[in-house]
Every structure is written in C-alpha cells, then in structure tokens.
Design a protein around this motif. Sequence first.
Motif, PDB file in Angstrom:
ATOM      1  N   LYS A   2      32.632  38.976  32.097  1.00 58.74           N
ATOM      2  CA  LYS A   2      32.543  40.222  32.875  1.00 58.74           C
ATOM      3  C   LYS A   2      33.798  41.077  32.658  1.00 58.74           C
ATOM      4  N   ASP A   7      40.413  44.871  37.250  1.00 58.63           N
ATOM      5  CA  ASP A   7      41.137  44.077  38.260  1.00 58.63           C
ATOM      6  C   ASP A   7      42.653  44.122  38.053  1.00 58.63           C
ATOM      7  N   GLU A  34      43.667  41.057  43.297  1.00 55.79           N
ATOM      8  CA  GLU A  34      43.439  39.988  44.290  1.00 55.79           C
ATOM      9  C   GLU A  34      44.723  39.218  44.601  1.00 55.79           C
ATOM     10  N   LYS A 205      40.928  24.258  30.502  1.00 55.20           N
ATOM     11  CA  LYS A 205      40.551  23.596  31.748  1.00 55.20           C
ATOM     12  C   LYS A 205      41.335  22.294  31.823  1.00 55.20           C
ATOM     13  N   THR A 287      42.169  30.706  42.114  1.00 57.07           N
ATOM     14  CA  THR A 287      40.825  31.036  42.611  1.00 57.07           C
ATOM     15  C   THR A 287      40.192  32.084  41.699  1.00 57.07           C
ATOM     16  N   TYR A 288      40.992  33.090  41.332  1.00 58.13           N
ATOM     17  CA  TYR A 288      40.504  34.140  40.430  1.00 58.13           C
ATOM     18  C   TYR A 288      40.080  33.533  39.084  1.00 58.13           C
ATOM     19  N   SER A 290      39.239  30.465  38.421  1.00 56.92           N
ATOM     20  CA  SER A 290      38.048  29.609  38.577  1.00 56.92           C
ATOM     21  C   SER A 290      36.791  30.460  38.685  1.00 56.92           C
ATOM     22  N   ASN A 291      36.888  31.602  39.373  1.00 55.59           N
ATOM     23  CA  ASN A 291      35.714  32.468  39.508  1.00 55.59           C
ATOM     24  C   ASN A 291      35.284  33.039  38.153  1.00 55.59           C
ATOM     25  N   ILE A 292      36.260  33.360  37.310  1.00 55.30           N
ATOM     26  CA  ILE A 292      35.920  33.837  35.959  1.00 55.30           C
ATOM     27  C   ILE A 292      35.370  32.668  35.134  1.00 55.30           C
ATOM     28  N   GLY A 293      35.974  31.497  35.329  1.00 57.52           N
ATOM     29  CA  GLY A 293      35.558  30.293  34.585  1.00 57.52           C
ATOM     30  C   GLY A 293      36.492  30.045  33.415  1.00 57.52           C
TER      31      GLY A 293
END
Length: 404
Positions: A2, A7, A34, A205, A287-288, A290-293
């Motif tokens: 995305k 951001d 964020e 990861k 958190t950011y 992880s949300n993107i992956g």
Amino acid sequence: MKDVRKDFPILNRTVNGSPLIYLDNAATSQKPKEVVDKIVEYYYKYNSNVHRGIHTLSEESTEMYEGARKLISDFIGADNPREILFTKGTTESLNRIAERWVPANLKRGDVILLSDLEHHSNIIPWQKAAERIGAEINYINTDDNGEITIEEVKKMISDKVKLISISHASNVLGTIVPIKEICKLAHDKGIYVCVDGAQAAPHLKINVQSLGCDFYAFSSHKMLGPMGVGVLWAKEKILKELEPYEYGGGMIDEVSFKNAAWAEIPIRFEAGTPNVSGAVGLGAAVTYLSNIGMDNIRNHEIELSKYLLEGLKEIKGINIIGPREADKRTGLISFYFLNIHSHDIASVLNTLGIAVRSGYHCAMPLHNKLNIPSTVRVSYYLYNTKEELNTLLNGIKKALDILS
Ligand code: 7TS
C-alpha cells in the motif's frame, strides 16, 4: 504494497530545489506520523515518571512503557517481555554485554569470534573487554561474494571460542548472515552467540527463538522509531545471572547504607529514569511495521535491489560490493569508482536533493581489508520507489560527467 509515502511528512520536503529522495536509511530511517503522534500524545496526556508513583499519570505512563515492552517482545518473538531491556541503541546494548557478561563468563586465553564485516560498534567493545581479561579476538572472513559461509565459521571454531558476536546484516555489503545455522553450530560446542541486529530488525522478520541466539541488539531509529532508544534482548536465564550495567534509582529491591539488592529483571537493568517516550515511540513503530507486514517490506526491498543492481551495472567503471543476488541483501547497495572520491559523488547527488551516505560507514577494517578507499552507500526502505532510483541513476551519471 500500500502507498506508505503519505504517512511520512518529511518526504514532501524539497532539498536544494528538488523533491527529497532519501536513500540513507541504513544511517537512520524516517518516522511515520503515527510514531510522532504517539510521542506527542504521550507528552500531552500521560507524561509522568514510571514504576514509582501511585497517582494516575504514573500508572498510565508505566502501562504505556510496559505495553511498549510487550509489543517489542512480540515483534521479535521473545519468550516474554522480561527479556526485553531498553537501552540507548545497538551500541549501548553491545557494550553492556561486553562490559558485564564477558568478564563473568570468559577468562584469559578464551577467544571471541567476530567477522570482518562488522560495524565499529560490534568490534571495539569486544576489543576493550578482551584486553581487560586477556582474551583474544579472531575474525571470520567473508568470501568473494561478500557472504559469511558456514564452512568459514566452522574453520574458525575451536575449543577456545566462547562467544561469537556477529551482524545479522552488514551495513556496507548488505549481506544477510546465516544466523540460525551459526547458532546451531555454536551451541553444539557450548559457544554463545550475540547478534548485532541493527541492520536486520528494520528489514527482516525476526524471531529470536527460532534464530536460536543468546543476545540480540537493535536500534529504534533505523526502524521508523525515535532516536535514543534501542533494545537488548537476552534469554531470561542469562539475564537472571547478569550483573546490572548501571546502579541507581528504580533498579533496586532494598538498599541500606552498606549495600543493595536488585529488583527483578528487566527493571534491574534500567537504572534511573528511562526514555519512556522513546520506548512508546518504538512500540508505535513496530505496530506500524507489523501492520504493513515485514514480508511485504522484504519483497519490496528485493524488487528495489534487483532494479538498482541492474541499473548500476550499466554505469561505466562502477565497482559494486557485496552479494550479486538481490535476495541475499537487505535494502542497500554500496559501490565505488577508482579515482573519484565517494564524498564528491554524494555532494553532487545532494545538489539534486538525493541523500546517500559516503565514506567508511563505521566499518573501516572492512574497507581496509578490501583495499577500497571509501564507498557510496544507497540504502532504501519501504517508502522508496523505482522512480526515485531512476533519478538516482541519472544523478550518478551526472556526477561522473562533472567529476571525471
Ligand atoms: N551495528 C550496525 C551493523 C550498524 O549499522 C550500526 C549503525 C550500529 C551497529 C550502531 O547503531 P547505533 O544505533 O547504536 O548507532 N550504523 C550506521 C550506519 O551504517 N550509518 O550510520 C549509522
């Protein structure tokens, strides 16, 4: 992936009249809204000292601080948040092990194994610790493709080796080091493994348990978080036996005029008022991410690496260092030209609004060993694009026209 560029407000600015193209992410990454908002929110609504007051603000602040520890623990697959120590960054994390764990566990004549691709932060602390106890340091060599092979590690292992401290990813070559295989080999011989994850945690990861290491160090500021905070992860069993790094307020159970007893882990390792907003900001950063992956970030970077490797290869006289294959690298490529100084190329690129790093990148021994004067390093991240790399490639050609 995305569109993440919106951001990052800083990406809208211009430099020297051109849109900023930020390609110095291995030095530090930019921060998404964020993360900045979370830090502002912390100071506007919750600011208070942690672990000491019983008033509401102190309780809320403590909750946010410990909440961040849990987020980070989950992000790297730690067994539990007690294994997460907040530090100033990778440098401090590595110094802590060298200063406290080494004297308690190594003796004269023992060997610490490092590799030739290390950043100064993963060399000097061990040199000083080894000097104090009379231990020796040996170096694992990279091969011609800039890789650390397991055969080379095997060659360097002996009964005297007690610790291997090695980068998970190189900040100059981009090489991803086979940590899991190294840990397996080391543990079969009772050798401890410390991993400098400064250049890996932002890109790969991480699961410290499946890697099988004993220590893992990384910095918040290279992975979208604020500066001045980082992490030392170590197995709980190791931390329970480790002497605190600093002494003072907040880390004690009982104190008398004569002596003191320590609080539980991890608090005993965080003497004094900690960097609460930093930890909270790092919590927002993971958190950011992880949300993107992390897999999406990795795939995006491999795409960019392939594209840039192809583009750079077309440039006459260029010498690219590190693995030839994009999937063996994190998001960075370093190169040099004979007879043109890397600082000159970086200066021309800067006039075009392009930020890259030039010089030794705090890895002078590696540059000297490769007999390279200095390198230009292009390091990209989730918000960089192929269009930006096209502008960079044109910029390098322009620099060569001016400088050759
Ligand atoms: N280890 C590696 C592999 C690094 O790349 C760095 C920083 C550090 C340790 C130290 O991290 P710090 O957050 O404690 O400073 N590397 C770089 C770089 O490549 N350009 O600027 C800093």
